[in-house]
Motif scaffolding. Structure first.
Motif, PDB file in Angstrom:
ATOM      1  N   LEU A  76       0.841  -1.198   0.000  1.00 11.39           N
ATOM      2  CA  LEU A  76       0.000   0.000   0.000  1.00 11.39           C
ATOM      3  C   LEU A  76       0.878   1.251   0.000  1.00 11.39           C
ATOM      4  O   LEU A  76       1.961   1.255   0.616  1.00 11.39           O
ATOM      5  CB  LEU A  76      -0.913   0.020   1.235  1.00 11.39           C
ATOM      6  N   PRO A  77       0.443   2.319  -0.628  1.00 10.65           N
ATOM      7  CA  PRO A  77       1.225   3.566  -0.675  1.00 10.65           C
ATOM      8  C   PRO A  77       1.062   4.382   0.597  1.00 10.65           C
ATOM      9  O   PRO A  77       0.598   5.525   0.582  1.00 10.65           O
ATOM     10  CB  PRO A  77       0.628   4.284  -1.894  1.00 10.65           C
ATOM     11  N   VAL A  78       1.436   3.782   1.722  1.00  3.33           N
ATOM     12  CA  VAL A  78       1.248   4.413   3.029  1.00  3.33           C
ATOM     13  C   VAL A  78       2.558   4.373   3.798  1.00  3.33           C
ATOM     14  O   VAL A  78       3.122   3.300   4.015  1.00  3.33           O
ATOM     15  CB  VAL A  78       0.150   3.699   3.842  1.00  3.33           C
ATOM     16  N   ALA A  79       3.057   5.534   4.203  1.00  6.13           N
ATOM     17  CA  ALA A  79       4.282   5.617   4.997  1.00  6.13           C
ATOM     18  C   ALA A  79       3.926   5.776   6.476  1.00  6.13           C
ATOM     19  O   ALA A  79       2.900   6.358   6.813  1.00  6.13           O
ATOM     20  CB  ALA A  79       5.136   6.786   4.527  1.00  6.13           C
ATOM     21  N   LEU A  80       4.775   5.241   7.344  1.00  8.16           N
ATOM     22  CA  LEU A  80       4.547   5.284   8.782  1.00  8.16           C
ATOM     23  C   LEU A  80       5.672   6.037   9.478  1.00  8.16           C
ATOM     24  O   LEU A  80       6.810   6.065   8.992  1.00  8.16           O
ATOM     25  CB  LEU A  80       4.455   3.878   9.365  1.00  8.16           C
ATOM     26  N   ALA A  81       5.369   6.604  10.643  1.00  5.71           N
ATOM     27  CA  ALA A  81       6.368   7.301  11.460  1.00  5.71           C
ATOM     28  C   ALA A  81       5.742   7.561  12.834  1.00  5.71           C
ATOM     29  O   ALA A  81       4.525   7.395  13.011  1.00  5.71           O
ATOM     30  CB  ALA A  81       6.806   8.610  10.802  1.00  5.71           C
ATOM     31  N   PRO A  82       6.538   7.978  13.828  1.00  6.05           N
ATOM     32  CA  PRO A  82       5.987   8.323  15.143  1.00  6.05           C
ATOM     33  C   PRO A  82       4.911   9.391  15.032  1.00  6.05           C
ATOM     34  O   PRO A  82       5.043  10.348  14.272  1.00  6.05           O
ATOM     35  CB  PRO A  82       7.208   8.829  15.907  1.00  6.05           C
ATOM     36  N   SER A 293       4.438  -2.128  14.318  1.00  9.87           N
ATOM     37  CA  SER A 293       5.342  -0.972  14.280  1.00  9.87           C
ATOM     38  C   SER A 293       5.165  -0.107  15.518  1.00  9.87           C
ATOM     39  O   SER A 293       6.150   0.429  16.055  1.00  9.87           O
ATOM     40  CB  SER A 293       5.088  -0.142  13.019  1.00  9.87           C
ATOM     41  N   SER A 294       3.926   0.045  15.990  1.00 12.79           N
ATOM     42  CA  SER A 294       3.678   0.836  17.194  1.00 12.79           C
ATOM     43  C   SER A 294       4.340   0.210  18.415  1.00 12.79           C
ATOM     44  O   SER A 294       4.956   0.897  19.230  1.00 12.79           O
ATOM     45  CB  SER A 294       2.168   0.963  17.433  1.00 12.79           C
ATOM     46  N   VAL A 295       4.207  -1.111  18.545  1.00 12.12           N
ATOM     47  CA  VAL A 295       4.843  -1.817  19.665  1.00 12.12           C
ATOM     48  C   VAL A 295       6.359  -1.673  19.576  1.00 12.12           C
ATOM     49  O   VAL A 295       7.035  -1.377  20.565  1.00 12.12           O
ATOM     50  CB  VAL A 295       4.435  -3.303  19.666  1.00 12.12           C
ATOM     51  N   SER A 296       6.906  -1.850  18.387  1.00 11.01           N
ATOM     52  CA  SER A 296       8.358  -1.750  18.191  1.00 11.01           C
ATOM     53  C   SER A 296       8.855  -0.337  18.492  1.00 11.01           C
ATOM     54  O   SER A 296       9.918  -0.153  19.092  1.00 11.01           O
ATOM     55  CB  SER A 296       8.722  -2.129  16.759  1.00 11.01           C
ATOM     56  N   GLY A 297       8.074   0.674  18.084  1.00 13.59           N
ATOM     57  CA  GLY A 297       8.457   2.050  18.332  1.00 13.59           C
ATOM     58  C   GLY A 297       8.589   2.356  19.808  1.00 13.59           C
ATOM     59  O   GLY A 297       9.540   3.014  20.241  1.00 13.59           O
ATOM     60  N   ALA A 298       7.634   1.869  20.602  1.00 11.15           N
ATOM     61  CA  ALA A 298       7.690   2.095  22.048  1.00 11.15           C
ATOM     62  C   ALA A 298       8.899   1.400  22.660  1.00 11.15           C
ATOM     63  O   ALA A 298       9.557   1.937  23.556  1.00 11.15           O
ATOM     64  CB  ALA A 298       6.402   1.608  22.701  1.00 11.15           C
ATOM     65  N   LEU A 299       9.210   0.198  22.194  1.00  9.08           N
ATOM     66  CA  LEU A 299      10.330  -0.558  22.745  1.00  9.08           C
ATOM     67  C   LEU A 299      11.668   0.128  22.513  1.00  9.08           C
ATOM     68  O   LEU A 299      12.565   0.054  23.352  1.00  9.08           O
ATOM     69  CB  LEU A 299      10.358  -1.961  22.132  1.00  9.08           C
ATOM     70  N   ILE A 300      11.815   0.819  21.364  1.00 11.68           N
ATOM     71  CA  ILE A 300      13.105   1.458  21.080  1.00 11.68           C
ATOM     72  C   ILE A 300      13.117   2.931  21.468  1.00 11.68           C
ATOM     73  O   ILE A 300      14.095   3.635  21.227  1.00 11.68           O
ATOM     74  CB  ILE A 300      13.504   1.296  19.600  1.00 11.68           C
ATOM     75  N   GLY A 301      12.028   3.414  22.077  1.00 10.56           N
ATOM     76  CA  GLY A 301      12.060   4.760  22.631  1.00 10.56           C
ATOM     77  C   GLY A 301      11.548   5.863  21.739  1.00 10.56           C
ATOM     78  O   GLY A 301      12.143   6.947  21.687  1.00 10.56           O
ATOM     79  N   THR A 302      10.433   5.619  21.020  1.00 13.77           N
ATOM     80  CA  THR A 302       9.754   6.697  20.303  1.00 13.77           C
ATOM     81  C   THR A 302       8.278   6.609  20.636  1.00 13.77           C
ATOM     82  O   THR A 302       7.811   5.623  21.197  1.00 13.77           O
ATOM     83  CB  THR A 302       9.923   6.607  18.772  1.00 13.77           C
TER      84      THR A 302
END
Length: 371
Positions: A76-82, A293-302
């Protein structure tokens, strides 16, 4: 030719009526519209006491990981970020107003993201996407936008606290405040003319002016990515798992749920991929990538990771497949080597690299004098 053939097969370009060139241009355009997050997210989380250089790297990493996975798995043409909004809520409310440590606050983000993943596994999110009223989607998005706008005005010292009226106008003769206001007007004017890199251009212009005024010091352009050991592995997951944090955890989960779901619907609808119920192809894969991605983001500090509405800028010029998202993700990996440039960008209040909390404190006498 073989390489293009591989991309055709993986991303089904011909089936979607697009080309490699179009997808690459769309990916670059999307990157330019959302790259501001790698500068803004560290400044906001820095208010909570986090290492801004480390957060810069983790922001780039999770944006790259989420975008590339969305492209490869969901096509899908969807980008993710914090997520903007959630990072401000974390820094200014959970840590700033409530007094929790950033480690515990980030743990709450983790549990909220885990709850989102569970809702995805139980297929609750599918039901909600199909049944969320349009008015509620618009209302939540508008509320988040208003919250971000208030934080921006406060950090720019354009508005400051006042005991009688809650807020009042800051010192409009200060060149730091004028710099923040200038940045806002640049964004507004360029965005109204459909210039996709409006935020990035604003940051470049205000940083250049700050450098000419002596508020910003040039420290170089390229370097190896800074260490992330000060944030990775520091999240207090156990400390956040208590009844007193339940409301905060639920807030993180609820906002991320509506924000990401609404954005996914909006971007895929813009690309002509949704049906009348708001569902879209490979929705299951997209929601899994978004949640993990949300779970991973929290684990690495974002802060929690979400789909970015800025993806519509790439869709608007022809992006229709995951190749667009993959290109955006690769560019986020490359920008990790620009950490000196990131450190040059003035704080949100335009105080030329001065600690954001101290800048806000320095603005308090102005509020008292005007009050």
């Amino acid at each position: 030719m073989n390489k293009q053939g591989l991309l055709q097969r993986v991303f089904k370009l011909q089936e979607h009526g697009t080309t490699v060139r179009t997808e690459v241009i769309a990916g670059i355009t999307t990157f330019l519209t959302m790259v501001y997050i790698v500068f803004v997210n560290p400044q906001i989380l820095g208010v909570a006491g986090m290492d801004t250089q480390a957060v810069f790297v983790t922001t780039c990493l999770i944006a790259a990981l989420g975008s590339i996975l969305m492209g490869l798995i969901a096509n899908l043409p969807v980008a993710l970020a914090p997520a903007m909004g959630l990072n401000a809520f974390f820094a200014f409310v959970v840590v700033g107003a409530m007094g929790y440590s950033w480690q515990i606050g980030m743990g709450a983000i983790f549990w909220g993201a885990l709850g989102l993943l569970i809702l995805t596994l139980l297929r609750v999110r599918y039901w909600m996407i199909a049944n969320i009223p349009l008015s509620l989607r618009v209302g939540i998005t508008a509320g988040i936008g208003l919250f971000i706008a208030m934080m921006g005005l406060k950090n720019a010292c354009i508005i400051v606290p006042n005991p009688d009226t809650l807020v009042t106008v800051g010192n409009l003769t200060s060149h730091s405040v004028l710099l923040g206001a200038l940045g806002f007007f640049i964004i507004a004017i360029l965005a109204s003319r459909n210039i996709h890199a409006a935020v990035l251009i604003s940051m470049v212009v205000t940083t250049a002016i700050g450098w000419m005024l002596g508020d910003v010091k040039f420290v170089g352009l390229f370097s190896a990515p800074p260490s992330i050991s000060t944030v990775v592995g520091q999240v207090d997951i156990k400390g956040a798992f208590n009844i007193g944090m339940a409301g905060i955890i639920f807030s993180f989960m609820l906002v991320n749920l509506f924000d990401s779901s609404g954005t996914l619907i909006g971007v895929t609808d813009k690309a002509g991929l949704t049906d009348e119920k708001g569902t879209f192809p490979r929705m299951k894969q997209a929601l899994y990538v978004d949640s993990v991605s949300s779970v991973s983001g929290a684990l690495i500090g974002t802060s929690s990771v979400t789909a970015y509405i800025e993806s519509t800028s790439g869709v608007a010029i022809g992006g229709r497949t995951g190749l667009m998202a993959v290109v955006t993700g690769i560019l986020f990996l490359l920008v990790m080597f620009l950490s000196p440039l990131a450190s040059m960008v003035p704080g949100s209040c335009g105080c030329g690299g001065v600690d954001l909390c101290r800048c806000i404190d320095d603005c308090q006498p102005v509020a008292r004098a005007l009050g």
